[in-house]
Design an enzyme around this catalytic site. Structure first.
Site, short mmCIF file in Angstrom:
data_model
loop_
_atom_site.label_atom_id
_atom_site.label_comp_id
_atom_site.label_asym_id
_atom_site.label_seq_id
_atom_site.Cartn_x
_atom_site.Cartn_y
_atom_site.Cartn_z
N SER A 1 -61.01 5.37 31.94
CA SER A 1 -60.86 3.63 31.25
C SER A 1 -60.86 2.44 31.70
O SER A 1 -61.07 0.45 31.71
CB SER A 1 -60.21 3.21 29.92
OG SER A 1 -60.57 3.25 28.55
N LYS B 1 -54.43 -6.42 31.04
CA LYS B 1 -55.05 -5.83 29.77
C LYS B 1 -53.90 -5.70 28.66
O LYS B 1 -52.57 -5.23 29.46
CB LYS B 1 -55.23 -4.49 30.06
CG LYS B 1 -55.98 -3.32 29.23
CD LYS B 1 -56.16 -2.01 29.28
CE LYS B 1 -56.78 -0.79 28.30
NZ LYS B 1 -57.28 -0.17 29.38
N SER C 1 -62.06 1.87 27.71
CA SER C 1 -61.74 0.50 26.98
C SER C 1 -61.32 -0.54 28.32
O SER C 1 -60.86 -1.66 26.92
CB SER C 1 -60.30 1.03 26.38
OG SER C 1 -59.25 1.54 26.62
N1 GLN Z 1 -63.33 6.67 26.84
C1 GLN Z 1 -62.27 7.12 26.73
C2 GLN Z 1 -62.25 7.53 25.48
O1 GLN Z 1 -62.01 6.90 24.64
C3 GLN Z 1 -60.91 7.06 28.20
C4 GLN Z 1 -60.18 5.62 27.00
C5 GLN Z 1 -59.36 5.05 28.45
O2 GLN Z 1 -59.84 6.36 29.60
N2 GLN Z 1 -57.99 4.77 27.58
O3 GLN Z 1 -60.80 8.08 24.99
#
Ligand code: GLN
Length: 515
Positions: free
Chosen positions: A178, A79, A154
């Site tokens: 994420s 990532k 994400s």
């Molecule tokens: N969907 C969550 C957010 O928007 C989690 C994001 C993540 O785990 N980086 O913050």
């Protein structure tokens, strides 16, 4: 069977026996990227020549009889939130579009010394804020099971890359789901380790008390391989824990006995899709047939988890992202154009004799900060910075941030109590299968609500794994989540593997129609 269809564990066996070379394996995945990623768009950057050169160097060392690290020349996608020395690390933001870190993240350094071949950097929501990968400043990623749909986020690129056979393994980060959520929506296995298990040094910070790096793979066994390499204490991250790293890859195949699983009453309420409900309940029955006992438990504060998370995560983000000021690194606005504009504004105000407005005019430095941040950050990142700044500001701090910290403690206490009763918590990863690209655009809250089952593990600092457990009526993957007490990754992986020996959901692959 072609190389890209094999699991990482199988590939590693072939590599160590000398049946295939790292170059052959790497080439096979690069070919898949070439033919499929035009449609999936999981990657932000792949430097095929450099990747092959690295694979060849490992092959040469092996031919000479040198000791080869535990990843033995396997390709791993990463990532784009992890710093890679001298190579662009953008966090899918315009702010860092040209940022080349002067150092490697600890996880990257560990991958390199384990003789992984870093295949490329994968797409994500900007600064890891989001659950659909649509917040990437560059392009969305498409779900390999249905290209019209989101891969989740994400770490959507990392999950889609594994699902589409473009990488056997990938690295993601999980602040509120994420890793687990995109793994669930793309039909792969993804784990968020306990906070402190994996060093965050060189992970571009979103919410430092919640962020954790973890593996995505096809199977729990493959995830074990990767987790073993990236885990462990790191003096460069004071929150990394000095605890022995079990040999996850050795123990993962050992089944667990007398397993007690907790089903959370609050998880099966309103908003849960019927197909997800059915698949998760079926998975629970699979565990029962494997000898597990199932108990109903309660996490009474679970209903506050999303609200708590969306105070704490943006608060920390607003502080972490203050560093993008156009001075230290990253994007800086065009200062000549800025000065011309500022001068034009000044002379217009002088002409109009508007003393009050003149006194309010930005200094060049403040204007530089403003323009840099206005240009460099996307809408969702700005929204989080505003939310967080508000929650931390004098007069609101006690009502929001401090209150959220207290609820966070209650959520943690719920988990502590639950884990006195059961070994693991079992339930859904996300309330519904992957939605359509664009579906959430005008309603960010609807996307936040998809985090209902995942954010608690981050707030409580526990571990969680997402494994494929079914397909919806529309043929979309459904994920099962198992959560464990802190530092029980070894048993968690064993429990996931048990399920994967009894079922074949993890072996289903998307048809990738037309590509
Ligand atoms: N969907 C969550 C957010 O928007 C989690 C994001 C993540 O785990 N980086 O913050």
């Amino acid at each position: 069977m072609s190389l890209i269809e094999l699991s990482a564990t199988e590939l590693l066996q072939q590599l160590s026996r000398g049946d295939v070379s790292s170059r052959q394996v790497t080439r096979a995945f690069l070919d898949a990227i070439e033919s499929r990623d035009g449609a999936v768009r999981a990657f932000l950057r792949v430097d095929a020549d450099a990747v092959l050169a690295r694979a060849e160097a490992i092959d040469e060392r092996r031919a000479k009889g040198d000791r080869i690290g535990p990843l033995g020349g396997l390709p791993v996608a990463v990532k784009d939130v992890l710093c890679t020395q001298g190579e662009v690390t953008s966090c899918a933001s315009k702010m860092l579009e040209n940022f080349r870190p002067p150092y490697d993240a600890t996880v990257i350094a560990r991958l390199r010394s384990a003789d992984a071949v870093i295949l490329g950097k994968t797409n994500m929501d900007e600064f890891a804020m989001g659950g659909s990968t649509e917040n990437s400043a560059f392009h969305p990623t498409h779900n390999p099971w249905d290209l019209q749909r989101i891969p989740g986020g994400s770490s959507g690129g990392a999950a889609a890359a594994v699902a589409a056979g473009m990488a056997p393994l990938s690295i993601g980060s999980d602040t509120g789901g994420s890793i687990r959520q995109p793994a669930g929506l793309c039909g792969v296995t993804g784990m968020k380790p306990t906070y402190g298990r994996v060093s965050r040094y060189g992970l571009i910070a979103f919410a430092s008390s919640l962020d954790q790096i973890g593996p995505l793979a096809r199977t729990a066994q493959d995830a074990a391989l990767l987790l073993e390499v990236i885990s462990g204490h790191d003096p460069l991250d004071s929150t990394s824990v000095d605890r022995e790293v079990p040999s996850y890859s050795q123990s993962v195949t050992r089944p667990l006995e007398n397993l007690r699983l907790g089903v959370v009453r609050e998880h099966f309420g309103e908003g849960l899709d019927a197909d997800v409900n059915a698949s998760v309940r079926e998975a629970i029955e699979v565990y029962r047939s494997l000898g597990a006992t199932i108990e109903e438990i309660s996490l009474p504060h679970a209903k506050y988890a999303v609200a708590t998370y969306y105070i704490i995560a943006p608060s920390e983000a607003s502080s972490n992202l203050a560093r993008y000021d156009g001075v230290h690194y990253g994007h800086r606005t065009d200062q000549r154009a800025m000065m011309r504009q500022l001068e034009a504004e000044r002379s217009a105000l002088e002409k109009a004799g508007d003393e009050a407005a003149l006194a309010q005019l930005d200094s060049p430095l403040v204007r530089m900060f403003r323009r840099t941040r206005a240009e460099g950050f996307g809408d969702e990142v700005k929204r989080r910075i505003m939310l967080g700044t508000y929650a931390l500001s004098a007069g609101y701090y006690d009502a929001y941030y401090l209150k959220a910290l207290k609820v966070r403690r209650l959520i943690r206490q719920d988990y502590d109590a639950a884990f006195e009763q059961v070994d693991f918590i079992i339930g859904p990863v996300a309330p519904k299968p992957a939605g359509k690209i664009g579906e959430f655009q005008d309603d960010p809250l609807s996307l936040y609500l998809l985090d209902v089952y995942t954010v608690s593990a981050n707030l409580a600092g526990t571990a969680g794994i997402s494994i494929p457990c079914g397909l919806s009526g529309a043929g979309l993957p459904i994920g099962l989540q198992l959560q464990s007490p802190p530092f029980e990754e070894e048993r968690l992986l064993r429990a996931a593997h048990m399920y994967q020996t009894a079922t074949d959901w993890h072996q289903r692959r998307p048809e990738l129609q037309g590509i």
